[in-house]
Design a protein around this motif. Sequence first.
Motif, PDB file in Angstrom:
ATOM      1  N   GLU A  78       0.902  -1.115  -0.049  1.00  0.00           N
ATOM      2  CA  GLU A  78      -0.071  -0.033   0.042  1.00  0.00           C
ATOM      3  C   GLU A  78       0.838   1.158  -0.165  1.00  0.00           C
ATOM      4  OE1 GLU A  78      -3.454   2.190   2.380  1.00  0.00           O
ATOM      5  OE2 GLU A  78      -2.827   0.323   3.257  1.00  0.00           O
ATOM      6  N   TYR A  79       1.921   1.382   0.844  1.00  0.00           N
ATOM      7  CA  TYR A  79       2.610   2.400   0.943  1.00  0.00           C
ATOM      8  C   TYR A  79       3.707   2.546  -0.351  1.00  0.00           C
ATOM      9  CZ  TYR A  79       1.487   3.507   5.782  1.00  0.00           C
ATOM     10  OH  TYR A  79       0.523   3.672   6.951  1.00  0.00           O
ATOM     11  N   ARG A  80       4.076   1.357  -0.800  1.00  0.00           N
ATOM     12  CA  ARG A  80       5.067   1.331  -1.795  1.00  0.00           C
ATOM     13  C   ARG A  80       4.218   2.118  -3.056  1.00  0.00           C
ATOM     14  NH1 ARG A  80       6.810  -3.845  -1.465  1.00  0.00           N
ATOM     15  NH2 ARG A  80       8.857  -3.096  -0.479  1.00  0.00           N
ATOM     16  N   TYR A  81       3.077   1.662  -3.371  1.00  0.00           N
ATOM     17  CA  TYR A  81       1.941   2.013  -4.494  1.00  0.00           C
ATOM     18  C   TYR A  81       1.839   3.411  -4.316  1.00  0.00           C
ATOM     19  CZ  TYR A  81      -1.935   3.140  -6.818  1.00  0.00           C
ATOM     20  OH  TYR A  81      -3.198   3.747  -7.621  1.00  0.00           O
ATOM     21  N   VAL A 123       3.543  -3.727  -8.321  1.00  0.00           N
ATOM     22  CA  VAL A 123       2.910  -3.614  -6.634  1.00  0.00           C
ATOM     23  C   VAL A 123       1.327  -2.951  -7.021  1.00  0.00           C
ATOM     24  CG1 VAL A 123       3.524  -1.074  -6.547  1.00  0.00           C
ATOM     25  CG2 VAL A 123       3.449  -2.494  -4.834  1.00  0.00           C
ATOM     26  N   THR A 124       1.139  -2.341  -8.078  1.00  0.00           N
ATOM     27  CA  THR A 124      -0.338  -1.726  -8.449  1.00  0.00           C
ATOM     28  C   THR A 124      -1.043  -3.086  -8.708  1.00  0.00           C
ATOM     29  OG1 THR A 124       0.331   0.252  -9.670  1.00  0.00           O
ATOM     30  CG2 THR A 124      -1.711  -0.706 -10.169  1.00  0.00           C
ATOM     31  N   MET A 125      -0.539  -3.906  -9.331  1.00  0.00           N
ATOM     32  CA  MET A 125      -1.536  -5.413  -9.474  1.00  0.00           C
ATOM     33  C   MET A 125      -1.837  -5.865  -8.273  1.00  0.00           C
ATOM     34  SD  MET A 125      -3.205  -7.166 -11.475  1.00  0.00           S
ATOM     35  CE  MET A 125      -2.753  -6.935 -13.335  1.00  0.00           C
ATOM     36  N   ARG A 126      -0.661  -6.042  -7.303  1.00  0.00           N
ATOM     37  CA  ARG A 126      -0.771  -6.848  -6.141  1.00  0.00           C
ATOM     38  C   ARG A 126      -1.763  -6.105  -5.108  1.00  0.00           C
ATOM     39  NH1 ARG A 126       4.864  -7.240  -6.246  1.00  0.00           N
ATOM     40  NH2 ARG A 126       5.209  -5.599  -4.571  1.00  0.00           N
ATOM     41  N   PHE A 127      -1.605  -4.948  -5.149  1.00  0.00           N
ATOM     42  CA  PHE A 127      -2.350  -4.006  -4.307  1.00  0.00           C
ATOM     43  C   PHE A 127      -3.790  -3.989  -4.785  1.00  0.00           C
ATOM     44  CE2 PHE A 127      -3.958   0.516  -2.649  1.00  0.00           C
ATOM     45  CZ  PHE A 127      -3.829  -0.128  -1.399  1.00  0.00           C
ATOM     46  N   LEU A 128      -4.190  -4.036  -6.016  1.00  0.00           N
ATOM     47  CA  LEU A 128      -5.527  -4.155  -6.708  1.00  0.00           C
ATOM     48  C   LEU A 128      -6.018  -5.338  -6.019  1.00  0.00           C
ATOM     49  CD1 LEU A 128      -7.823  -3.307  -8.339  1.00  0.00           C
ATOM     50  CD2 LEU A 128      -6.760  -4.203 -10.280  1.00  0.00           C
ATOM     51  N   GLN A 182      -5.181  -7.326  -3.358  1.00  0.00           N
ATOM     52  CA  GLN A 182      -5.739  -7.114  -2.339  1.00  0.00           C
ATOM     53  C   GLN A 182      -6.717  -6.470  -1.855  1.00  0.00           C
ATOM     54  OE1 GLN A 182      -2.321  -5.151  -0.188  1.00  0.00           O
ATOM     55  NE2 GLN A 182      -3.604  -5.067   1.648  1.00  0.00           N
ATOM     56  N   LYS A 183      -6.973  -5.240  -2.446  1.00  0.00           N
ATOM     57  CA  LYS A 183      -8.140  -4.259  -2.227  1.00  0.00           C
ATOM     58  C   LYS A 183      -9.373  -5.211  -2.920  1.00  0.00           C
ATOM     59  CE  LYS A 183      -6.616  -0.973  -0.004  1.00  0.00           C
ATOM     60  NZ  LYS A 183      -6.963  -0.698   1.427  1.00  0.00           N
ATOM     61  N   MET A 184      -9.145  -6.024  -3.914  1.00  0.00           N
ATOM     62  CA  MET A 184     -10.633  -6.758  -4.224  1.00  0.00           C
ATOM     63  C   MET A 184     -10.832  -7.780  -3.518  1.00  0.00           C
ATOM     64  SD  MET A 184      -9.710  -6.632  -8.535  1.00  0.00           S
ATOM     65  CE  MET A 184     -11.094  -7.846  -8.944  1.00  0.00           C
ATOM     66  N   LYS A 185      -9.891  -8.454  -2.883  1.00  0.00           N
ATOM     67  CA  LYS A 185     -10.044  -9.481  -1.804  1.00  0.00           C
ATOM     68  C   LYS A 185     -10.685  -8.842  -0.606  1.00  0.00           C
ATOM     69  CE  LYS A 185      -7.820 -13.123   0.866  1.00  0.00           C
ATOM     70  NZ  LYS A 185      -6.714 -13.851   1.023  1.00  0.00           N
ATOM     71  N   GLN A 186     -10.208  -7.670  -0.126  1.00  0.00           N
ATOM     72  CA  GLN A 186     -10.880  -7.040   0.970  1.00  0.00           C
ATOM     73  C   GLN A 186     -12.486  -6.624   0.551  1.00  0.00           C
ATOM     74  OE1 GLN A 186      -8.209  -3.907   1.725  1.00  0.00           O
ATOM     75  NE2 GLN A 186      -6.794  -5.086   2.928  1.00  0.00           N
TER      76      GLN A 186
END
Length: 127
Positions: free
Chosen positions: A16-19, A89-94, A96-100
């Motif tokens: 999240e911070y990296r993105y 990192v955008t793909m990983r963060f996305l 993660q957010k979709m799962k949440q």
Amino acid sequence: MRSIDEHIRQHMLTDEYRYKILKLVEENPEISQREIAKELGISLGKTNFCLKALIEKGVLKANNFRNSKNKLAYIYKLTPQGIEEKASVTMRFLKQKMKQYEQLQSEIEQLKNDLPILEKTNSNADE
């Protein structure tokens, strides 16, 4: 085995911070650490730590310049590795957010299902 420094760096510099840092720097290369800290709602020290970690990793490059107040400041630039890192990192963060989001939807649905039961229990208690 990872060193303690690597563990701390990974724990403090989440996707999240990296993105968010890479996005802010890409949008405004002359952004100050104070502005980044304010945007992210984190301390100036943590911001400095995260930026240093990204620079050490070769994702960001920082160059000195004199700003309009004639103070020494930095201009940040994503390196070619940084551009790749931002995409990844955008793909990983996305994801993660979709799962949440899916978990939250499920939780909301469960609460909606529980509501009639609670209303019925409350109306029986009032009698």
